[in-house]
Design a protein around this motif. Structure first.
Motif, PDB file in Angstrom:
ATOM      1  N   GLU A 514       0.827  -1.189   0.000  1.00 34.64           N
ATOM      2  CA  GLU A 514       0.000   0.000   0.000  1.00 34.64           C
ATOM      3  C   GLU A 514       0.870   1.251   0.000  1.00 34.64           C
ATOM      4  N   SER A 515       0.332   2.319  -0.535  1.00 33.95           N
ATOM      5  CA  SER A 515       1.094   3.551  -0.675  1.00 33.95           C
ATOM      6  C   SER A 515       1.511   4.097   0.685  1.00 33.95           C
ATOM      7  N   CYS A 516       2.720   4.634   0.717  1.00 35.75           N
ATOM      8  CA  CYS A 516       3.209   5.306   1.918  1.00 35.75           C
ATOM      9  C   CYS A 516       2.672   6.737   1.901  1.00 35.75           C
ATOM     10  N   VAL A 517       1.884   7.072   2.910  1.00 39.76           N
ATOM     11  CA  VAL A 517       1.271   8.399   2.977  1.00 39.76           C
ATOM     12  C   VAL A 517       2.340   9.431   3.288  1.00 39.76           C
ATOM     13  N   PRO A 518       2.050  10.724   3.056  1.00 37.09           N
ATOM     14  CA  PRO A 518       3.022  11.763   3.432  1.00 37.09           C
ATOM     15  C   PRO A 518       3.435  11.638   4.889  1.00 37.09           C
ATOM     16  N   GLY A 519       4.702  11.836   5.122  1.00 36.61           N
ATOM     17  CA  GLY A 519       5.260  11.650   6.462  1.00 36.61           C
ATOM     18  C   GLY A 519       6.012  10.347   6.595  1.00 36.61           C
ATOM     19  N   PHE A 520       5.896   9.493   5.560  1.00 32.20           N
ATOM     20  CA  PHE A 520       6.584   8.202   5.568  1.00 32.20           C
ATOM     21  C   PHE A 520       7.387   8.072   4.276  1.00 32.20           C
ATOM     22  N   ILE A 543      10.766  15.625   6.101  1.00 38.91           N
ATOM     23  CA  ILE A 543       9.359  15.492   5.721  1.00 38.91           C
ATOM     24  C   ILE A 543       9.236  14.784   4.379  1.00 38.91           C
ATOM     25  N   SER A 544       8.040  14.299   4.111  1.00 40.20           N
ATOM     26  CA  SER A 544       7.645  13.846   2.770  1.00 40.20           C
ATOM     27  C   SER A 544       6.211  14.316   2.574  1.00 40.20           C
ATOM     28  N   ASN A 545       5.992  15.127   1.549  1.00 35.93           N
ATOM     29  CA  ASN A 545       4.654  15.675   1.308  1.00 35.93           C
ATOM     30  C   ASN A 545       3.965  15.033   0.119  1.00 35.93           C
ATOM     31  N   GLU A 546       4.513  13.903  -0.349  1.00 39.62           N
ATOM     32  CA  GLU A 546       3.890  13.142  -1.428  1.00 39.62           C
ATOM     33  C   GLU A 546       3.815  11.674  -1.019  1.00 39.62           C
ATOM     34  N   THR A 547       3.023  10.921  -1.750  1.00 38.29           N
ATOM     35  CA  THR A 547       2.914   9.497  -1.460  1.00 38.29           C
ATOM     36  C   THR A 547       4.036   8.730  -2.159  1.00 38.29           C
TER      37      THR A 547
END
Length: 856
Positions: A514-520, A543-547
């Protein structure tokens, strides 16, 4: 004038061996020239046999297995011939005739029919022909690549023009063994990219692959792998399928197993022979394991009787070469009846099967009792389509390509005045250069070219298979793919029109993880494909602001990550202020100690005539108290918003004041040592005592410290700096020391003074001092050392406001140590024991010491 065009294609592909042979022997031939078949009487006998009672059902089943798609191809062929013959501007005074052959899917059948066509008789003799009439101008073959290539190698020996109307295949472009062969279909080299674009549109990154185990399958696999790697997609499984019927049962079981165990919900099927399509249909139908199928071309399921099986392909997406509808073709099919074309015996059998028409034997003609206005348009929609299929469209263009080439060759011969008014009898290979150069636009505006080097990628239509009402399959156009368009506009889809496979109530997902949501971020799983991963939280301040990002991004220095770690927030400016609880506590401590020191100074001034104040140099005592008073006020420079002035003053004031205090202590201890240790004082010692020379220690030591501070300020002075890392979410405004070396030099100088003072105090600790001044000085220096030795490692291990607070605390603690150890006992005597602060008490204490002193 009269010219011939012949056409070969497969009769069927997915039928059991014994059934295919029965079917070949059972149906009435579509060829117009019956006497060209050496075993034509056998076909007549088989036709008579099928009507004997119980065998009627068997024939109906075999007829349904016969591919009506191929029959539509034959109609497109006849339609093109008739349209050209009616055209007065194309091949005027010349009529086209044709031979039509259905060839079984065995390799020997290919060669046998080719020899029949070449020799014009039943026997197969190479390099021999029994025909007296004109030979065919060209041969059309398809849809199987095997059919085309096998016949093509044979025809290449005779340099006979050959056109393939099947799917484009690079192996058929071999200029050596197949130099006489041309392909009508457009190139499909961008089809893999189109399928991958469809996958990316729906975020399908975990797919299965079913391909034919041949050269084209291997090429397609290579193309898919390149596209998958470029777009971060993964293959759940790859299955290369052999078309051997002997292999069918094993392949069926293996296919079923793959579909059961695979987590991929999307399966790509790339097959031009429809063998894999049929295999998948059986597997999906028997397992009820619903998958979204994406295919390179339409599966023709018009051979299936059971309507429920259609549901197995409900929701399938497939690509087809775009071509506009030829309006006259639908009218031609509507009027294509046994009465108009009595020689088409297969048409008569279809009329008998679907419209209950009477069939006369052995000529296979309709004798009567037919449905009024019966036509092919009334055939069941799941078996027969009125729209021209891709193969039929290619045949239509192939016939026109031959006609235009013949026309160009005729015009050329007229120009060189070598054409005579007689039947065309030129050698077939003379047509080859005209075919290579042919370039025309057909009746619907489509550009047709046969030279593979000049072929361009065509636009693709994307269809969705609907199976409602149940059993009535229909293909709905839901999008297009244009390779020549800009990359962002190549794929167009009407998502709302798409019906998904049974079992999916919404857009299917096909991912390994499953896709990693922002923040992961994605953390690869060892030993698995790159699409299989775990989701790991981003590290601190990243940070990560994309999937589905591979790496987190660190926030800029003046920003910090929020709690979800998907957004960087600008840090607030902060410093050790008076409103801060820590700053408020330290300032209160500083002011309290300041007031306490002022109070001690007031007590000493008030009782300046008492012995305890006068003892051990009264002036040095006042200087020490005044320096300590300002030392307690020095921390106030460290609190509040820093600026350049306060940054310089806080360090210089601190070191200078402490230098004065420590040099005063050093002078006091030196005075005691000089007073009691010099038993035989000379002139120098006496002068030092009388002139109070120890008092000059204070300005000398202070002057040396000022020189060090001057060097510090001239080389690298303190300045205002910001600390963006010590406290989460804040940028701390602090004073940078500038030269760390200079800072440690002034601290080292203070420690040197403290060490000198401690040494002198320790030497004078046991001297007969009335108020034990030396002992108090020794303890004060011990406290001073303890504070600053503890301060240095702690100071360097802290950051931000805590570092500033530690420096303030060290100043207050060391100052309080000096004040408490030196002046607390004296204040106690002055305020609480005034009886001990008198000359009478001092004299009695001196007499008492003499009385008990032992006699030497």
């Amino acid at each position: 004038m009269f010219s011939w065009i012949s056409v070969f294609w497969l009769l069927q592909t997915l039928v059991l061996e014994e059934e295919s042979r029965t079917l070949e022997a059972s149906q009435c031939s579509l060829k117009k020239q019956w006497n060209r078949y050496s075993d034509g009487n056998v076909l007549h006998q088989a036709g008579n046999a099928v009507w004997n009672g119980s065998t009627l059902t068997i024939f109906t089943k075999l007829l349904c297995r016969f591919k009506l798609k191929n029959y539509q191809c034959s109609l497109a062929f006849i339609f093109a011939i008739e349209e050209i013959n009616r055209n007065p501007h194309l091949l005027p005074n010349t009529s086209l005739g044709f031979d039509l052959y259905y060839v079984n899917h065995y390799e020997w059948d290919f060669l046998r029919e080719a020899f029949h066509w070449l020799t014009g008789m039943g026997i197969k003799i190479p390099n021999y022909t029994c025909r007296r009439e004109n030979k065919a101008a060209a041969l059309l073959t398809g849809t199987s690549q095997e059919t085309t290539s096998h016949i093509g190698r044979l025809l290449n020996l005779y340099r006979y023009p050959q056109l393939s109307f099947g799917p484009f295949d690079t192996i058929l472009s071999d200029g050596g063994q197949l130099s006489s062969l041309y392909q009508t279909a457009s190139k499909d080299t961008s089809l893999t990219f189109g399928i991958v674009s469809l996958m990316l549109h729906f975020s399908w990154t975990w797919v299965g692959l079913f391909l034919m185990d041949n050269h084209k399958g291997l090429q397609i696999l290579s193309d898919f792998m390149k596209e998958f790697q470029r777009n971060n997609m993964c293959v759940a499984f790859v299955k290369m399928m052999s078309k051997s019927l002997i292999y069918f049962q094993y392949a069926y079981k293996e296919t079923s197993h793959l579909l059961l165990i695979s987590s991929a919900n999307v399966v790509i099927i790339y097959d031009d022979m429809e063998f894999v399509y049929g295999l998948m249909l059986y597997a999906i139908y028997s397992l009820n394991t619903w998958k979204v199928l994406v295919m390179n071309s339409q599966l023709y399921v018009g051979t299936i009787i059971e309507p429920l099986v259609y549901g197995s392909f409900h929701g399938t997406l497939f690509f087809g070469n775009h071509h506009d509808e030829i309006s006259l073709f639908r009218k031609f099919i509507h009027t294509y009846t046994p009465s108009k074309y009595p020689e088409d015996h297969c048409l008569s059998i279809l009329w008998n099967t679907f419209f209950n028409c009477s069939l006369s034997l052995p000529d296979c003609k309709i004798s009567g009792h037919c449905l009024f206005n019966a036509s092919l348009e009334l055939f069941p929609s799941n078996l027969w389509k009125m729209e021209m299929t891709e193969e039929a469209y290619n045949i239509y263009n192939s016939v026109y390509a031959v006609a235009h080439s013949l026309h160009e060759m005729t015009v050329k011969q007229v120009e060189i005045q070598s054409y005579r008014n007689e039947e065309w009898n030129a050698h077939p290979w003379k047509l080859l250069p005209f075919l290579k150069q042919i370039n025309f636009t057909n009746s619907v505006g489509h550009h047709v070219v046969l030279d593979s080097q000049m072929k361009l990628e065509e636009k693709y239509d994307i269809f969705n298979v609907w199976n409602f009402p149940t059993g009535l399959r229909q293909n709905m156009k839901v999008g297009t793919f244009s390779p020549k368009a800009p990359q962002s506009q190549q794929l167009f889809l009407s998502d709302h029109m798409i019906q998904w496979a049974t079992g999916f109530t919404e857009l299917p997902r096909s991912v390994c993880s499953e896709s990693c949501v922002p923040g992961f971020r994605k953390s690869p799983q060892e030993g698995k494909a790159v699409c299989c991963y775990d989701c790991t939280p981003c590290p601190d301040n990243e940070i990560s602001n994309e999937t589905d990002v591979d790496n987190c991004v660190k926030c800029p220095d003046r920003h910090y990550a929020n709690t979800q770690q998907n957004h960087c927030i600008k840090k607030a400016m902060t410093f050790l202020s008076y409103e801060d609880p820590l700053g408020m506590a330290l300032s209160c401590m500083a002011l309290g100690c300041f007031l306490l020191t002022v109070g001690v100074l007031s007590v000493f001034v008030k009782h300046h005539n008492t012995p305890i104040v006068k003892a051990n140099n009264q002036a040095l005592t006042y200087i020490l108290l005044i320096s300590l008073t300002f030392c307690f006020l020095c921390p106030l420079l460290f609190i509040g918003h820093p600026n350049t002035a306060t940054c310089i003053l806080q360090q210089i004031t601190f070191v200078v004041l402490f230098t004065v205090a420590l040099s005063t202590v050093f002078a006091k201890t030196l005075t005691v040592v000089l007073a009691f240790k010099v038993t035989i004082p000379g002139r120098m010692m006496r002068w030092l005592m009388i002139s109070r020379a120890p008092n000059f220690i204070i300005p000398i030591c202070t002057l040396l410290q000022l020189v060090l501070c001057g060097v510090w300020l001239s080389t690298s002075p303190p300045f205002v700096d910001s600390d963006a890392h010590s406290e989460h979410g804040f940028i701390i405004i602090v004073c940078n020391k500038g030269s760390i070396v200079a800072f440690h030099c002034v601290l080292g100088y203070l420690c040197l003074l403290a060490l000198g003072s401690y040494t002198m105090a320790y030497l004078s600790m046991n001297l007969p001092d009335t108020f034990n001044e030396a002992k108090f000085l020794t303890f004060s220096m011990l406290v001073f050392f303890s504070v600053w030795i503890t301060f240095l490692p702690v100071y360097h291990s802290t950051k931000g406001k805590v570092m500033v607070a530690m420096e303030i605390f060290a100043i207050l603690a060391s100052s309080a140590g000096l004040l408490g150890c030196i002046f607390a006992p004296k204040c106690y005597i002055i305020l609480l024991r005034p009886d001990k602060n008198s000359l009478h008490c001092i004299k009695n204490k001196a007499l008492s010491k003499r009385k008990f002193q032992p006699i030497a």
